[in-house]
Design a protein around this motif. Structure first.
Motif, short mmCIF file in Angstrom:
data_model
loop_
_atom_site.label_atom_id
_atom_site.label_comp_id
_atom_site.label_asym_id
_atom_site.label_seq_id
_atom_site.Cartn_x
_atom_site.Cartn_y
_atom_site.Cartn_z
N SER A 69 0.86 -1.18 0.00
CA SER A 69 0.00 0.00 0.00
C SER A 69 0.90 1.23 0.00
O SER A 69 1.73 1.39 0.89
CB SER A 69 -0.91 0.00 1.24
OG SER A 69 -1.69 1.18 1.27
N LEU A 70 0.73 2.07 -1.01
CA LEU A 70 1.53 3.29 -1.12
C LEU A 70 0.63 4.50 -0.89
O LEU A 70 -0.35 4.70 -1.59
CB LEU A 70 2.18 3.37 -2.50
CG LEU A 70 3.08 4.58 -2.76
CD1 LEU A 70 4.23 4.63 -1.76
CD2 LEU A 70 3.62 4.55 -4.18
N GLU A 71 0.98 5.29 0.11
CA GLU A 71 0.19 6.48 0.45
C GLU A 71 0.97 7.74 0.08
O GLU A 71 2.20 7.78 0.18
CB GLU A 71 -0.13 6.48 1.95
CG GLU A 71 -0.91 5.25 2.40
CD GLU A 71 -1.07 5.17 3.91
OE1 GLU A 71 -0.34 5.90 4.62
OE2 GLU A 71 -1.89 4.37 4.38
N PHE A 72 0.23 8.77 -0.31
CA PHE A 72 0.85 10.03 -0.71
C PHE A 72 0.41 11.15 0.23
O PHE A 72 -0.78 11.30 0.52
CB PHE A 72 0.46 10.40 -2.15
CG PHE A 72 0.84 9.35 -3.15
CD1 PHE A 72 2.17 9.15 -3.50
CD2 PHE A 72 -0.13 8.55 -3.74
CE1 PHE A 72 2.51 8.17 -4.42
CE2 PHE A 72 0.20 7.58 -4.66
CZ PHE A 72 1.54 7.38 -5.00
N VAL A 73 1.39 11.91 0.71
CA VAL A 73 1.11 13.01 1.63
C VAL A 73 1.82 14.25 1.10
O VAL A 73 2.99 14.18 0.69
CB VAL A 73 1.61 12.69 3.06
CG1 VAL A 73 1.42 13.89 3.97
CG2 VAL A 73 0.88 11.48 3.61
N THR A 74 1.13 15.37 1.11
CA THR A 74 1.74 16.62 0.66
C THR A 74 1.62 17.69 1.74
O THR A 74 0.64 17.73 2.48
CB THR A 74 1.07 17.14 -0.62
OG1 THR A 74 -0.33 17.30 -0.41
CG2 THR A 74 1.31 16.19 -1.78
N THR A 75 2.63 18.53 1.81
CA THR A 75 2.67 19.63 2.78
C THR A 75 3.18 20.87 2.07
O THR A 75 4.12 20.80 1.28
CB THR A 75 3.60 19.31 3.96
OG1 THR A 75 3.20 18.08 4.56
CG2 THR A 75 3.56 20.42 4.99
N VAL A 76 2.55 21.99 2.35
CA VAL A 76 3.01 23.27 1.83
C VAL A 76 3.70 24.01 2.95
O VAL A 76 3.14 24.13 4.05
CB VAL A 76 1.85 24.10 1.26
CG1 VAL A 76 2.35 25.47 0.80
CG2 VAL A 76 1.18 23.37 0.11
N GLU A 83 -1.14 25.81 -3.68
CA GLU A 83 -2.01 24.66 -3.41
C GLU A 83 -1.27 23.46 -3.98
O GLU A 83 -0.79 23.49 -5.11
CB GLU A 83 -3.37 24.81 -4.07
CG GLU A 83 -4.30 23.65 -3.82
CD GLU A 83 -5.65 23.83 -4.49
OE1 GLU A 83 -5.97 23.06 -5.42
OE2 GLU A 83 -6.38 24.75 -4.08
N PHE A 84 -1.18 22.39 -3.21
CA PHE A 84 -0.37 21.24 -3.61
C PHE A 84 -1.01 19.98 -3.05
O PHE A 84 -1.26 19.88 -1.85
CB PHE A 84 1.05 21.42 -3.07
CG PHE A 84 2.00 20.30 -3.41
CD1 PHE A 84 2.11 19.81 -4.70
CD2 PHE A 84 2.81 19.75 -2.42
CE1 PHE A 84 2.99 18.79 -5.00
CE2 PHE A 84 3.70 18.73 -2.71
CZ PHE A 84 3.78 18.25 -4.01
N GLN A 106 -0.67 24.54 -7.73
CA GLN A 106 -1.14 25.80 -8.30
C GLN A 106 -0.49 26.97 -7.59
O GLN A 106 -0.39 27.01 -6.37
CB GLN A 106 -2.66 25.93 -8.21
CG GLN A 106 -3.18 27.24 -8.82
CD GLN A 106 -4.68 27.38 -8.77
OE1 GLN A 106 -5.37 26.58 -8.10
NE2 GLN A 106 -5.22 28.36 -9.47
N ASN A 107 -0.05 27.92 -8.40
CA ASN A 107 0.45 29.19 -7.90
C ASN A 107 -0.76 30.07 -7.57
O ASN A 107 -1.52 30.44 -8.46
CB ASN A 107 1.34 29.84 -8.97
CG ASN A 107 1.80 31.23 -8.58
OD1 ASN A 107 1.61 31.70 -7.46
ND2 ASN A 107 2.42 31.92 -9.54
N LEU A 108 -0.93 30.39 -6.32
CA LEU A 108 -2.11 31.15 -5.89
C LEU A 108 -1.90 32.67 -5.95
O LEU A 108 -2.78 33.42 -5.52
CB LEU A 108 -2.49 30.75 -4.46
CG LEU A 108 -2.85 29.28 -4.25
CD1 LEU A 108 -3.16 29.01 -2.78
CD2 LEU A 108 -4.02 28.87 -5.13
#
Length: 201
Positions: A69-76, A83-84, A106-108
């Motif tokens: 199981s591969l999980e993806f986590v993003t942090t800005v 927005e990421f 996205q560049n906000l």
């Protein structure tokens, strides 16, 4: 009649040494230790850091008898104008198989911006087995005002991954590295018009 001057001088000298020691430790901790730790993590995989370049001589042969199981986590990064997110939050893979995952940013702002993604893998023992063949994190990403990008990562999880690992988390932190609306700072092949600022890859 007693004279306290030698004791005062000794105290001042000790204070000066302590302040110098504290300043030295600060410089070491901020400027010396992080690069050394980064190199150590890159070589050993400790801390979940992955290599910042494409893996070479990797052959894709999926072990279909085993699933991960591969999980993806993003942090800005705090206060960064982005927005990421991952296109999907989780996927099932086979060790040795070649896969691709997409991330959307996205560049906000209404200004040209540049960002850099920094990856990590958990558990840390899995980092050295996570082989990226191509990744948006290998280089800085340039964004027009308001631009949205779909950014891929192509990877293989080595079949030699220890059997006790059945879940891997791939994390990315997105850092704003600066930007300007000055035309001289914008790439020549980028259209300055707002109509071209969406849906690029």
């Amino acid at each position: 009649m007693s004279n306290k001057k030698p004791e005062s001088v000794s105290t001042n000298a000790l204070t000066a040494r302590l302040l110098l020691f504290a300043a030295g430790m600060f410089v070491f901790g901020v400027f010396v230790l992080p690069p050394v730790y980064d190199v150590f993590c890159e070589v050993t995989g400790l801390g979940g850091k992955t290599k910042g370049q494409a893996a070479e001589n990797v052959v894709a042969v999926a072990d279909e008898s085993r699933e991960l199981s591969l999980e993806f986590v993003t942090t800005v990064n705090q206060y960064a104008p982005w927005e990421f997110r991952p296109a999907v939050e989780k996927m099932t893979i086979h060790p040795g198989g070649l896969y691709e995952a997409m991330f959307v940013a996205q560049n906000l702002t209404d200004q040209f911006r540049v960002a850099q993604a920094v990856p990590s893998v958990a558990p840390a023992q899995a980092a050295s087995y996570f082989k990226k063949l191509d990744c948006f994190c290998f280089s800085a990403q340039e964004f027009l005002p308001g631009e949205v990008k779909e950014m891929p990562v192509r990877f293989i999880v080595d079949s030699d991954l220890p059997d006790f690992i059945d879940t891997i988390t791939l994390s990315y932190t997105f850092f704003d590295t600066g930007g300007t609306t000055d035309d001289a700072a914008m790439p020549e092949n980028m259209d300055h018009g707002a109509d071209s600022a969406h849906g690029t890859r």
